[in-house]
Design an enzyme around this catalytic site. Sequence first.
Site, short mmCIF file in Angstrom:
data_model
loop_
_atom_site.label_atom_id
_atom_site.label_comp_id
_atom_site.label_asym_id
_atom_site.label_seq_id
_atom_site.Cartn_x
_atom_site.Cartn_y
_atom_site.Cartn_z
N HIS A 44 0.87 -1.18 0.00
CA HIS A 44 0.00 0.00 0.00
C HIS A 44 0.90 1.22 0.00
O HIS A 44 1.74 1.40 0.88
CB HIS A 44 -0.92 0.03 1.22
CG HIS A 44 -1.88 1.18 1.21
ND1 HIS A 44 -3.16 1.07 0.68
CD2 HIS A 44 -1.75 2.47 1.61
CE1 HIS A 44 -3.77 2.24 0.76
NE2 HIS A 44 -2.93 3.10 1.33
N CYS A 45 0.71 2.08 -1.00
CA CYS A 45 1.57 3.26 -1.15
C CYS A 45 0.79 4.52 -0.80
O CYS A 45 -0.18 4.87 -1.51
CB CYS A 45 2.09 3.35 -2.59
SG CYS A 45 3.14 4.79 -2.89
#
Length: 275
Positions: free
Chosen positions: A143-144
């Site tokens: 998850h960025c």
Amino acid sequence: MMEYEYTFRKETDFHNRCCGGMLWCIRDICGIICAILTWLLILYAEFVVMSVILIPSPYPFYSVINIIIFQFCAFLAFSSHLKTMFTDPGAVPKGNATKEMIKQMGYREGQVIFKCPKCCSIKPDRAHHCSVCQRCIRKMDHHCPWVNNCVGENNQKYFVLFTFYIAVLSLHSLFLAINQFLMCIKHEWKDCTTYSPPATVVLLLFLIFEALLFAIFTAVMLGTQVQAIWNDETGIEQLKKEQARWVKKSRWKSIQAVFGRFSILWLSPFAKPAP
């Protein structure tokens, strides 16, 4: 099974969606701030490169060529960021782990299936649960917060293009800023910029710092993504050192799974990879 799954999601699944379910949208305040900060940093580079370096330049050919290159890369970087941010990364339908749904999906009685206790969904191979998106994501890499989204099966291409174009844009900005700095030192400061010398120095130094930082950061991210695709592994699988329960593709097939068949469209954030 895939047709049913698509219909189920389209009709009933509006979690993490906006604009009437047309766009994927994560309502995470930290991710939204990081995404806006990314846009502001691109706009700052745009401002300094255009108003301090290229437009006041006494060399028209140098100015026009670099304006075209810079604007082209900035447009593709911004477009890749938006595509990564608003594309469903491969969310598994939420709450589909019911007996009726399992039967309709064609699972045999006694067949081993994995169920996610957090989102009550049937968990496919290589899917992982994201605590921010509150969903299981197929081939979840990570998850960025910079794109306010997970990087998964459906948007990995756009994320790779985002890191690539930001790295190119940063290196180009770094070259322009250093070149302008040296040119201003050799000549009278009033002849090389429309701003005062102190303001020009501050603007150029901050651009150099920003460009150098993001060139290194995105180049590392790009290399990590390419290595993961090359080895047919996700970031989570590499981190957990999971033993492969799936049949690994060849390196070329693994690249094609993300980018589609080889063509110039590999470089376009507007072309969806053919399945």
